[in-house]
Design an enzyme around this catalytic site. Sequence first.
Site, PDB file in Angstrom:
ATOM      1  N   HIS A 267      16.444 -39.901  -7.806  1.00 42.54           N
ATOM      2  CA  HIS A 267      17.629 -39.326  -8.443  1.00 42.54           C
ATOM      3  C   HIS A 267      18.182 -40.285  -9.506  1.00 42.54           C
ATOM      4  CE1 HIS A 267      21.388 -36.831  -8.402  1.00 42.54           C
ATOM      5  NE2 HIS A 267      21.920 -37.976  -8.805  1.00 42.54           N
ATOM      6  N   GLU A 268      18.429 -41.516  -9.092  1.00 44.58           N
ATOM      7  CA  GLU A 268      18.980 -42.496 -10.045  1.00 44.58           C
ATOM      8  C   GLU A 268      17.984 -42.779 -11.174  1.00 44.58           C
ATOM      9  OE1 GLU A 268      22.022 -42.862  -9.839  1.00 44.58           O
ATOM     10  OE2 GLU A 268      22.347 -42.292  -7.751  1.00 44.58           O
ATOM     11  N   HIS A 271      18.555 -40.321 -13.870  1.00 45.62           N
ATOM     12  CA  HIS A 271      19.674 -40.744 -14.732  1.00 45.62           C
ATOM     13  C   HIS A 271      19.223 -41.884 -15.651  1.00 45.62           C
ATOM     14  CE1 HIS A 271      22.875 -38.342 -13.017  1.00 45.62           C
ATOM     15  NE2 HIS A 271      22.722 -38.822 -11.800  1.00 45.62           N
ATOM     16  N   GLU A 297      23.189 -34.953 -14.891  1.00 42.95           N
ATOM     17  CA  GLU A 297      22.776 -34.591 -13.535  1.00 42.95           C
ATOM     18  C   GLU A 297      21.500 -33.740 -13.556  1.00 42.95           C
ATOM     19  OE1 GLU A 297      24.148 -36.046 -11.091  1.00 42.95           O
ATOM     20  OE2 GLU A 297      23.620 -34.903  -9.302  1.00 42.95           O
TER      21      GLU A 297
END
Length: 504
Positions: A267-268, A271, A297
Amino acid sequence: MAPPYASFVSELKEHGLLKSVSEVLHWDEQTQMPPKAAGHRGEQVALLAKMLHAKFTSPRFGDLLAAAEAALPRGAEIDSDEAVNVRETRRSYDRARKLPADLVEELARTGVLAQQAWAEARSKNDYPAFRPWLEKIILLKRREADCIGYASGNRYDALLDEYEPGATAADVKRTFDALRGPLVDLVRKIGQSPKKAPLEVLERQYPAAAQERLARAAAAAVGFDFGAGRLDTSTHPFCTGLGPGDTRMTTRYDERYFGDAFFGVLHETGHALYDQGLPAEHFGTPLGEAVSLGIHESQSRMWENLVGRSRAFWRHFMPQARQAFPQALAGVSDDDWHFAVNDVRPSFIRTEADEATYNLHVMLRFELEQAMLSGEVGAADVPAAWNERMKNYLGLTPPDDARGCLQDIHWSGGAIGYFPTYTLGNLYAAQLFEQARKDLGDLDAMFARGEFAPLLGWLRKNIHSRGKRYLARDLVRRVTGSDLSPEPLLRHLRAKAGELYGVS
Ligand code: ZN
């Protein structure tokens, strides 16, 4: 004398540099800082915040902006570099100037105190202790919205605009309304299916060091540049782009649960790939910034869910996972693993929710925020209104407020209008991903071979390199040819539910 646009950009870049200094301090605070340094750090951060605000809202900067505006060539393309930087800076400058200093200060102070009160109230499951703080925050946020103004007649729009520029509550509501019914229905059918994911396989012993090695390998494989970034540990995982060549992400390791760190890092990484893909030459200006929180997101959700929970991804990574965790994965089939990492079931906590139910948690918050802002739901009624929606959407009643309306930090810090960007991110991700498949061909075959560069290249070209050139809704239309729709996400979730649970 330098031409007006050059003077304006040079001032803007200086502002961006100073801001990145305060972001380094924030990263340090979350990952390295000894506890006794908190007071001194508070002073450092407050000084920088004051300097930043003064610099950005100064009449001098206003003059530079106005001169750059006046110097734009007549009939210039509305999305030329100059026009975009001027337009987007005007948007944030006007917003900042409309807020009186006393309100900004009061919001900042209340945010800190309310966050402390919230943390204590949550740990003691004591909503009444937090209620007056929530009341105060709602009043301040109403005032903030009134200062900023809202042509639409809906106060919420003024707050949402900070996180998702150009979006309105009415647009978001229309999209969420179309998603809610089918999603509630799908989650209910999944719950009734006799097929259950073998969750136990994720709860075996997963040594932290091996988790870290695998997570780093996955981040590097999908394109994170460790020469221009770091992965560290922190209590609350986050990613921060400190500037060209410096993007930092964090995670936390739970040795008895595989999913947290691995999918958290993916997830990170999503980003981070966005931050690493922003054009370095535009650092400090809107052309060097992300479109919105929702688009940010969408990048994290795409790599975490659409890529990272796919069968093809694990066809490539399963051998590495088996090497990293020979004991935990002994006797676990590829099918079991795929089912376990794609489990869907209603739960109380948003941050632990799967990719389907997550959106129902977000809708509940979006609805409550609007009701609180309009006064339809008072602070005293929040727990009941929360629990009623949990029952309707997820079929659950929280056993206490700590697992209900006290679970999130956002409202205590004054972040109202932020939540919808999470589901917007899921929706953007699914729609962009469908388009990437059309443009690139068999993505699954590529993932199974460990080839992620084509997808990253597509994102670089269509999203990352463009900075803030387009509003989110225009970007999505430009890249996919259609307005934002709930259908791509529903198609994705239904396909998976069909495969794993035999329902659709
Ligand atoms: Zn995120």
